[in-house]
Design a protein around this motif. Structure first.
Motif, PDB file in Angstrom:
ATOM      1  N   VAL A  74       0.831  -1.209   0.000  1.00 38.29           N
ATOM      2  CA  VAL A  74       0.000   0.000   0.000  1.00 38.29           C
ATOM      3  C   VAL A  74       0.868   1.262   0.000  1.00 38.29           C
ATOM      4  CG1 VAL A  74      -1.680   1.309   1.352  1.00 38.29           C
ATOM      5  CG2 VAL A  74      -1.943  -1.167   1.077  1.00 38.29           C
ATOM      6  N   LEU A  75       1.997   1.231   0.694  1.00 35.34           N
ATOM      7  CA  LEU A  75       2.861   2.405   0.784  1.00 35.34           C
ATOM      8  C   LEU A  75       3.373   2.863  -0.576  1.00 35.34           C
ATOM      9  CD1 LEU A  75       5.096   1.721   3.937  1.00 35.34           C
ATOM     10  CD2 LEU A  75       3.448   3.565   3.644  1.00 35.34           C
ATOM     11  N   GLU A 128       4.170   9.683   8.238  1.00 36.86           N
ATOM     12  CA  GLU A 128       5.514  10.218   8.376  1.00 36.86           C
ATOM     13  C   GLU A 128       6.202  10.275   7.014  1.00 36.86           C
ATOM     14  OE1 GLU A 128       7.541   7.817  11.215  1.00 36.86           O
ATOM     15  OE2 GLU A 128       6.483   8.660  12.945  1.00 36.86           O
ATOM     16  N   ASN A 129       7.235  11.086   6.915  1.00 33.43           N
ATOM     17  CA  ASN A 129       7.982  11.223   5.668  1.00 33.43           C
ATOM     18  C   ASN A 129       8.677   9.901   5.337  1.00 33.43           C
ATOM     19  OD1 ASN A 129      10.710  11.876   4.199  1.00 33.43           O
ATOM     20  ND2 ASN A 129       9.314  13.568   3.731  1.00 33.43           N
ATOM     21  N   GLU A 183      11.063   9.202   3.267  1.00 33.43           N
ATOM     22  CA  GLU A 183      12.520   9.238   3.115  1.00 33.43           C
ATOM     23  C   GLU A 183      13.226   9.314   4.459  1.00 33.43           C
ATOM     24  OE1 GLU A 183      15.896  11.397   0.308  1.00 33.43           O
ATOM     25  OE2 GLU A 183      13.763  11.870   0.090  1.00 33.43           O
ATOM     26  N   THR A 184      12.740  10.171   5.347  1.00 37.11           N
ATOM     27  CA  THR A 184      13.407  10.346   6.634  1.00 37.11           C
ATOM     28  C   THR A 184      13.015   9.294   7.674  1.00 37.11           C
ATOM     29  OG1 THR A 184      11.665  11.883   7.349  1.00 37.11           O
ATOM     30  CG2 THR A 184      13.608  12.825   6.285  1.00 37.11           C
ATOM     31  N   SER A 185      11.792   8.717   7.550  1.00 37.72           N
ATOM     32  CA  SER A 185      11.308   7.780   8.572  1.00 37.72           C
ATOM     33  C   SER A 185      11.334   6.323   8.122  1.00 37.72           C
ATOM     34  CB  SER A 185       9.876   8.147   8.984  1.00 37.72           C
ATOM     35  OG  SER A 185       9.835   9.438   9.546  1.00 37.72           O
ATOM     36  N   LEU A 186      11.617   6.091   6.837  1.00 33.13           N
ATOM     37  CA  LEU A 186      11.695   4.712   6.341  1.00 33.13           C
ATOM     38  C   LEU A 186      13.042   4.450   5.676  1.00 33.13           C
ATOM     39  CD1 LEU A 186      10.249   1.986   5.848  1.00 33.13           C
ATOM     40  CD2 LEU A 186       9.464   2.909   3.667  1.00 33.13           C
ATOM     41  N   LEU A 187      13.378   5.241   4.669  1.00 38.81           N
ATOM     42  CA  LEU A 187      14.594   4.977   3.902  1.00 38.81           C
ATOM     43  C   LEU A 187      15.854   5.191   4.733  1.00 38.81           C
ATOM     44  CD1 LEU A 187      15.864   4.216   1.212  1.00 38.81           C
ATOM     45  CD2 LEU A 187      15.753   6.630   0.562  1.00 38.81           C
ATOM     46  N   LYS A 188      15.973   6.314   5.422  1.00 35.50           N
ATOM     47  CA  LYS A 188      17.180   6.607   6.199  1.00 35.50           C
ATOM     48  C   LYS A 188      17.395   5.603   7.332  1.00 35.50           C
ATOM     49  CE  LYS A 188      18.375  10.276   3.861  1.00 35.50           C
ATOM     50  NZ  LYS A 188      19.569  10.232   2.977  1.00 35.50           N
ATOM     51  N   PRO A 189      16.358   5.282   8.141  1.00 37.75           N
ATOM     52  CA  PRO A 189      16.561   4.258   9.176  1.00 37.75           C
ATOM     53  C   PRO A 189      16.947   2.902   8.596  1.00 37.75           C
ATOM     54  CG  PRO A 189      14.570   5.519   9.620  1.00 37.75           C
ATOM     55  CD  PRO A 189      15.030   5.924   8.257  1.00 37.75           C
ATOM     56  N   ILE A 203      10.078   5.427  -3.448  1.00 40.21           N
ATOM     57  CA  ILE A 203       9.710   6.454  -2.473  1.00 40.21           C
ATOM     58  C   ILE A 203       9.695   7.830  -3.128  1.00 40.21           C
ATOM     59  CG2 ILE A 203      10.567   7.695  -0.441  1.00 40.21           C
ATOM     60  CD1 ILE A 203      11.371   4.990   0.740  1.00 40.21           C
ATOM     61  N   ARG A 204      10.685   8.115  -3.929  1.00 43.37           N
ATOM     62  CA  ARG A 204      10.718   9.417  -4.609  1.00 43.37           C
ATOM     63  C   ARG A 204       9.534   9.570  -5.552  1.00 43.37           C
ATOM     64  NH1 ARG A 204      17.256   9.502  -5.868  1.00 43.37           N
ATOM     65  NH2 ARG A 204      17.905  10.079  -3.753  1.00 43.37           N
ATOM     66  N   SER A 205       9.174   8.486  -6.217  1.00 40.99           N
ATOM     67  CA  SER A 205       8.030   8.544  -7.114  1.00 40.99           C
ATOM     68  C   SER A 205       6.740   8.809  -6.347  1.00 40.99           C
ATOM     69  CB  SER A 205       7.919   7.226  -7.900  1.00 40.99           C
ATOM     70  OG  SER A 205       6.794   7.229  -8.735  1.00 40.99           O
ATOM     71  N   VAL A 206       6.574   8.165  -5.183  1.00 45.60           N
ATOM     72  CA  VAL A 206       5.381   8.377  -4.361  1.00 45.60           C
ATOM     73  C   VAL A 206       5.331   9.808  -3.847  1.00 45.60           C
ATOM     74  CG1 VAL A 206       4.285   7.760  -2.168  1.00 45.60           C
ATOM     75  CG2 VAL A 206       5.120   5.970  -3.682  1.00 45.60           C
TER      76      VAL A 206
END
Length: 441
Positions: A142-143, A398-399, A401-407, A435-438
């Motif tokens: 879904v994300l 949450e963002n 990039e900062t809350s999924l990709l970076k962690p 993520i960037r596309s979303v």
């Protein structure tokens, strides 16, 4: 003499007219059955994967929400007769639509035809302690997906309320991206317990999806331990690459024959050089239901529902991986029916635990992660566990990039001492693009 000839002529004419009437009535009956049964939408070929439902059932006569839910979850394991018909108390295609409309008011009824053509259909089978794992799989889908999703969740009765409550607790803007239907675990009456216990609890349910979801044309089946790192519609698009004889798609079990299981240990036929893995299986179920399959049990080709039980009886003492082995046997004898997609669509620990051996993932990144062997829940493959826990912990809204990709990138760094940890950039390459596309959207 003329009198006899005249009489004979009248009798012949009467007989002809009677036969004509009988045939017209029979044709009318068959036409009526086609309209009510599994007919094809006018103007549509069964090989056309653009439309996702073979026939769209009507929306009249829908039951109330409470009545439908009680009917849908009335049996934790239900059985049906040898003619492969679901009993009346178990959800059929009408229940599919009714539950969807009830679970998500207005989500399907608005512009139903347009929604149907754009929706990806995903099935999963969850038994035992698989609730949280399944929810994390749905969450990953879904994300990242831009198009609507419909999930067919087959689960034991005691899990139905937990699934429903969890999915309905998600934010409304997230719920607007998908619908779902919850089904009981359903096996044929004959040898039902044998099917249920084959390999893992309820895993063999996937073999019967074409017979249960008779109105669904195409379907993506995934195991509960699947995580999407790019939109579901990207793998759904592979349906358009099927040639006229192909009806299913899977990835190879191994890329490297020296570590392959089937080519070293199997005591039964299998597909290709190293077999195929059924954890991610894309199906044109209309074609699957219509095909007569070659087999090694009889010289006569058999339909899907005619083949499953004899196949189990013949090979049950020789199969290790249950329903996956049966699928390998089927496509060994019918190789022209299988489309094989690359390993990045079903990336498993086997592709990195002895060194990287999925060349497509090295070039393009991992598209779908498959955490088999329980690696999400133990410390044997910390890189796989890092992806699972990061997606599980992510809070909607949450963002990304900062809350999924970076962690995730930080967690993968701590797993760099393992072979699969060194493949960490492959895990995030496609996820980063998704993520960037979303976010742009």
């Amino acid at each position: 003499m003329r009198c006899y000839l005249h009489t004979f002529f009248l009798l012949t004419l009467f007989t002809f007219l009677s036969l004509l009437y009988v045939f017209s009535q029979l044709a009318s009956t068959l036409d009526g059955r086609d309209e009510l049964g599994a007919g094809v939408i006018p103007g549509r070929s069964s090989q056309d994967s653009g439309h996702l439902l073979r026939k769209r059932p009507g929306l009249t006569g829908l039951r109330s929400h409470g009545e439908e839910l009680s009917r849908c979850k009335s049996l934790s394991v239900s059985y049906w007769n040898p003619y492969w018909r679901l009993p009346a108390e178990v959800c059929g295609v009408n229940c599919l639509l009714e539950s969807s409309l009830s679970e998500k008011p207005g989500s399907i009824s608005k512009n139903y035809g347009d929604e149907e053509a754009r929706t990806s259909h995903v099935a999963v089978v969850a038994c035992g302690p698989r609730l949280e794992e399944t929810l994390t799989m749905v969450k990953s889908a879904v994300l990242l997906s831009k198009k609507p999703l419909h999930f067919y969740i087959f689960a034991e009765d005691e899990l139905h309320d937990s699934f429903r409550d969890a999915l309905k607790a998600w934010p409304r803007e997230v719920q607007s991206k998908f619908t779902f239907t919850i089904y009981p675990i359903t096996f044929p009456k004959e040898n039902a317990n044998e099917w249920k216990k084959l390999f893992k609890p309820c895993a063999s349910q996937r073999l019967f999806l074409p017979l249960i979801l008779k109105e669904v044309d195409s379907l993506l089946y995934v195991d509960t331990d699947i995580l999407f790192l790019q939109p579901v519609e990207d793998i759904w698009a592979l349906l358009s690459l099927f040639d006229s004889s192909q009806l299913a798609a899977m990835a190879p079990e191994h890329e490297e024959p020296r570590i392959g299981w089937y080519n070293r240990f199997a005591r039964h036929p299998y597909y290709g050089k190293t077999g195929v893995n059924s954890g991610v299986m894309l199906m044109n179920m209309t074609r699957l239901r219509e095909k007569y399959f070659k087999n090694d049990m009889t010289a006569v080709a058999l339909k899907w529902e005619e083949m499953l039980m004899p196949l189990l009886q013949k090979y049950k003492l020789n199969i290790t991986w249950g329903d996956q082995d049966l699928l390998n046997i089927i496509f060994h004898h019918n190789p022209e029916s299988l489309y094989v997609f690359p390993c990045q669509w079903n990336y498993r620990p086997d592709h990195c635990m002895y060194g990287s051996n999925c060349a497509q993932a090295e070039r393009e990144g991992v598209f779908i992660l498959h955490g088999n062997r329980g690696v999400y829940h133990n410390d044997k493959q910390p890189a796989f566990q890092a992806v699972y826990k990061t997606i599980q912990k992510y809070q909607f809204g949450e963002n990304l990039e900062t809350s999924l990709l970076k962690p995730l990138e930080a967690a993968l760094q701590s797993a760099a001492h393992t072979y699969c940890g060194r493949a960490g950039p492959l895990f995030t390459k496609r996820l980063k693009e998704s993520i960037r596309s979303v976010q742009q959207r």
